[in-house]
Design an enzyme around this catalytic site. Structure first.
Site, short mmCIF file in Angstrom:
data_model
loop_
_atom_site.label_atom_id
_atom_site.label_comp_id
_atom_site.label_asym_id
_atom_site.label_seq_id
_atom_site.Cartn_x
_atom_site.Cartn_y
_atom_site.Cartn_z
N LYS A 173 0.84 -1.20 0.00
CA LYS A 173 0.00 0.00 0.00
C LYS A 173 0.88 1.25 0.00
O LYS A 173 1.50 1.58 1.01
CB LYS A 173 -0.91 0.05 1.23
CG LYS A 173 -1.95 1.14 1.06
CD LYS A 173 -2.47 1.69 2.35
CE LYS A 173 -1.84 2.95 2.80
NZ LYS A 173 -1.93 4.12 1.91
N GLY A 226 6.96 5.10 8.19
CA GLY A 226 6.09 6.27 8.28
C GLY A 226 6.26 6.93 9.64
O GLY A 226 7.31 6.81 10.27
N SER A 227 5.19 7.58 10.09
CA SER A 227 5.30 8.36 11.32
C SER A 227 5.30 7.46 12.55
O SER A 227 4.76 6.33 12.53
CB SER A 227 4.12 9.32 11.40
OG SER A 227 2.93 8.58 11.44
N GLY A 231 3.05 4.10 13.34
CA GLY A 231 3.85 2.91 13.64
C GLY A 231 3.46 2.30 14.98
O GLY A 231 3.35 1.08 15.11
N GLU A 249 9.82 1.46 10.62
CA GLU A 249 10.83 2.53 10.52
C GLU A 249 10.08 3.84 10.64
O GLU A 249 9.17 4.10 9.85
CB GLU A 249 11.52 2.50 9.15
CG GLU A 249 12.33 1.26 8.88
CD GLU A 249 13.54 1.14 9.76
OE1 GLU A 249 13.84 2.08 10.53
OE2 GLU A 249 14.19 0.08 9.70
N CYS A 283 13.18 11.47 6.76
CA CYS A 283 13.25 10.98 8.15
C CYS A 283 14.64 11.25 8.70
O CYS A 283 14.82 11.34 9.92
CB CYS A 283 12.92 9.51 8.21
SG CYS A 283 13.98 8.51 7.17
N GLU A 385 9.14 15.87 15.75
CA GLU A 385 9.56 15.91 14.35
C GLU A 385 8.67 16.90 13.60
O GLU A 385 7.45 16.76 13.61
CB GLU A 385 9.40 14.51 13.73
CG GLU A 385 9.89 14.44 12.31
CD GLU A 385 9.58 13.09 11.66
OE1 GLU A 385 8.43 12.62 11.75
OE2 GLU A 385 10.51 12.53 11.05
P1 NAD Z 1 2.26 8.28 7.86
O1 NAD Z 1 2.58 7.50 9.08
O2 NAD Z 1 1.17 9.26 7.93
O3 NAD Z 1 1.86 7.28 6.67
C1 NAD Z 1 2.71 6.24 6.24
C2 NAD Z 1 1.87 5.18 5.57
O4 NAD Z 1 0.98 4.60 6.53
C3 NAD Z 1 0.99 5.70 4.43
O5 NAD Z 1 0.91 4.75 3.40
C4 NAD Z 1 -0.35 5.86 5.12
O6 NAD Z 1 -1.45 5.81 4.24
C5 NAD Z 1 -0.35 4.69 6.06
N1 NAD Z 1 -1.23 4.87 7.22
C6 NAD Z 1 -1.66 6.03 7.78
N2 NAD Z 1 -2.46 5.77 8.82
C7 NAD Z 1 -2.51 4.43 8.94
C8 NAD Z 1 -3.17 3.54 9.84
N3 NAD Z 1 -3.92 3.99 10.84
N4 NAD Z 1 -3.00 2.23 9.67
C9 NAD Z 1 -2.22 1.74 8.69
N5 NAD Z 1 -1.59 2.52 7.79
C10 NAD Z 1 -1.73 3.85 7.93
O7 NAD Z 1 3.63 8.93 7.37
P2 NAD Z 1 3.86 9.89 6.12
O8 NAD Z 1 3.31 11.22 6.45
O9 NAD Z 1 3.44 9.22 4.86
O10 NAD Z 1 5.46 9.95 6.08
C11 NAD Z 1 6.22 10.80 6.87
C12 NAD Z 1 6.74 10.05 8.08
O11 NAD Z 1 7.49 8.92 7.67
C13 NAD Z 1 7.72 10.89 8.88
O12 NAD Z 1 7.47 10.72 10.25
C14 NAD Z 1 9.07 10.32 8.51
O13 NAD Z 1 10.08 10.53 9.46
C15 NAD Z 1 8.73 8.88 8.35
N6 NAD Z 1 9.74 8.18 7.54
C16 NAD Z 1 10.57 7.30 8.17
C17 NAD Z 1 11.55 6.66 7.45
C18 NAD Z 1 12.50 5.69 8.10
O14 NAD Z 1 13.05 4.84 7.39
N7 NAD Z 1 12.73 5.75 9.40
C19 NAD Z 1 11.69 6.91 6.08
C20 NAD Z 1 10.82 7.81 5.49
C21 NAD Z 1 9.83 8.43 6.22
#
Ligand code: NAD
Length: 496
Positions: A173, A226-227, A231, A249, A283, A385
């Site tokens: 996804k 993601g965030s 996570g 991550e 990130c 962040e």
């Molecule tokens: P996000 O957590 O909002 O979304 C990430 C993914 O999760 C998206 O595909 C989103 O649709 C999905 N998602 C959202 N809510 C969900 C839920 N309740 N259940 C399951 N899936 C859900 O993050 P974002 O805004 O897309 O990305 C930015 C974040 O990602 C920042 O915090 C950044 O630091 C982090 N990030 C981390 C790394 C790493 O490797 N550590 C790399 C890139 C980005």
């Protein structure tokens, strides 16, 4: 304009129901595509397709699976320029960064292909001379891959590449903010002829698609980037499932530590690159510059001067250093953090704000917000962040204080130290809490053959990139007796 579709069982499928639009964040007039908002029945079909494809896929030799990945590399290399341009238009990062991201995704697949003829286990000693013991890795099954918008090409491949090589199948996804690149990736998968159902992709929201994948009992491994907030939700839900492995991550509050003997020019360049590439939406971006008071004045002056010079604008212009931020919500969130910093009483050095003018008005362009503030354990902006062009300069009196300030956040993804003194660098290496550490380098720019994953709130202690194999395989022991009689370890008697 892309007519987006889900990719299930090797086919692009028409879905009835609601759709969403994707527009260019640099110029919101430009509609890039329309995509389906998937529903529960689509998720069921995708998990079913991945489950059905699993027995045949895992039965192939690892080398054969690697050859499919090599073929995918060839197709993606051919499409590199068109993918980079689309990525830049969809995500807003500069074309030079987009090319680097596509290269990074290809590197991951090349790395994975390269390991396909390498051992996937170990020969292990036994107490008993006639016993041969082995550690053999086995695939786990259907893997859910949920990815963010800031690296829409590289991160999916970081997670999907090793999963496939080891014999797993995938339900992927992508972020709703970056569906175009995901769609093109699936077109490449289809062209390569990776067996039907081995990779499936569903467009849509986190709540309606991401969470049902997380909850699905047939998804045995969940790979999330993601965030930290999402996570954490994923980890909680996964904890309820008896055989779920979950690697997350997450975000960072990364720092560059500039020590008293630092090469200030190098420190400034590393800091500007780390803070403002991808408009701070990495990130690994540095949002804290922890600077020894002895070099503070010179560092601050040069950092502010260099930051004023960076070119912000059309991401497709290779002379621009950075482009817009991803969307209006993110833009407003960053602006709110700027205001909060002011309320916390910081000394503002560059005021940030939305850029105005004909080249900016249709997009989400922000100017860097730079401030100086004393270490402050109560500060929200020094802990959370922001994920935008928002950076603090924090003066410290010595190495001890630098380490204490560095560790004073719940995150622990990246640290970089700028120093010529290897003894001080070693203190940073040993005592700071992080997953990726650098010396005399920016905090950004990881390579795929190293582990990638943070400590504390930034990760789950299961780094991805080269080390993802530990998450997507099960280590099994296999022991063979070559003697005619049974001889037991630990001296156990077997007289019957
Ligand atoms: P996000 O957590 O909002 O979304 C990430 C993914 O999760 C998206 O595909 C989103 O649709 C999905 N998602 C959202 N809510 C969900 C839920 N309740 N259940 C399951 N899936 C859900 O993050 P974002 O805004 O897309 O990305 C930015 C974040 O990602 C920042 O915090 C950044 O630091 C982090 N990030 C981390 C790394 C790493 O490797 N550590 C790399 C890139 C980005």
């Amino acid at each position: 304009m892309i007519q987006g579709k889900n990719f299930i069982g090797g086919e692009f499928v028409n879905t009835k129901g609601e759709t969403f639009e994707k527009r260019n964040p640099a110029s919101t007039d430009e509609l890039l595509g329309v995509f389906p908002l998937s529903e529960q029945r689509d998720i069921e079909r995708a998990v079913e397709a991945a489950g059905s494809a699993y027995p045949q896929w895992r039965a192939l030799s690892r080398v054969r699976r690697g050859e499919y990945i090599d073929h995918l590399v060839q197709v993606l290399k051919r499409e590199k320029e068109s993918l980079s341009t689309l990525l830049s238009r969809e995500q807003g990062k500069s074309i030079t960064e987009a090319r680097a991201e596509v290269t990074e995704g290809i590197h991951m697949l090349q790395y994975v292909f390269g390991t396909s003829r390498m051992p996937f286990g170990d020969v292990v000693s036994s107490e008993i001379a006639e016993k041969d013991s082995f550690m053999r890795r086995k695939p786990k099954g259907v893997i859910g891959v949920i990815t963010p918008w800031n690296f829409p090409f590289a991160i999916p491949l970081w997670l999907i590449g090793p999963s496939l090589l080891e014999g797993n199948t995938v339900v992927f996804k992508p972020s709703r903010e970056t569906p175009c690149v995901a769609q093109k990736l699936m077109e490449a998968v289809q062209e390569v002829g990776i067996p039907l159902g081995v990779i499936n992709m569903l467009h849509g929201s986190g709540e309606k698609v991401g969470m049902p994948i997380v909850r699905h009992p047939k998804v045995v491994v969940l790979l999330f980037t993601g965030s930290a907030e999402v996570g954490q939700q994923i980890r909680k839900v996964s904890a309820e499932l008896p055989d779920r492995m979950c690697a997350c991550e997450m975000g960072g509050k990364n720092a560059i530590i500039v020590l008293d003997d630092a090469d200030v020019e190098l420190a400034v360049n590393a800091s500007v690159i780390s803070a403002f590439k991808t408009s701070g939406q990495r990130c690994t971006a540095a949002s804290r510059l922890i600077v020894h008071t002895r070099v503070l004045k010179e560092f601050q002056k040069r950092f502010v001067e260099t930051t004023k010079r960076i070119r912000i604008g059309d991401p497709l212009d290779p002379d621009n250093f950075t482009g817009p931020v991803i969307n209006e919500t993110q833009m407003n969130k960053i602006l709110q953090y700027n205001e909060l910093a002011k309320k916390e009483g910081v000394e503002v050095l560059l005021g940030g704000g939305r850029l105005k003018g004909p080249q900016y008005d249709k997009g989400y362009f922000l100017s860097p917000f730079v401030y100086r503030t004393k270490p402050n354990p109560k500060s929200v902006v020094l802990k959370e962040e922001v994920f935008g062009p928002h950076v603090a300069i924090i003066p410290v009196k010595d190495l001890e204080e630098a380490i204490a300030v560095h560790n004073d956040t719940d995150y622990g993804l990246v640290v970089s130290v700028i120093t010529e003194d290897y003894r001080k660098a070693r203190e940073i290496r040993e005592r700071c809490e992080y997953g990726l550490g650098y010396m005399n380098l920016p905090t950004i720019g990881a390579e795929v053959h190293l582990p990638f994953g943070g400590a504390k709130k930034s990760g789950t202690g299961l780094p991805s990139a080269s080390t993802l194999i530990d998450v997507v395989t099960h280590r099994t022991a296999w022991t063979v007796n070559h003697a005619r009689e049974i001889k037991m370890a630990q001296g156990m008697g077997v007289k019957l």
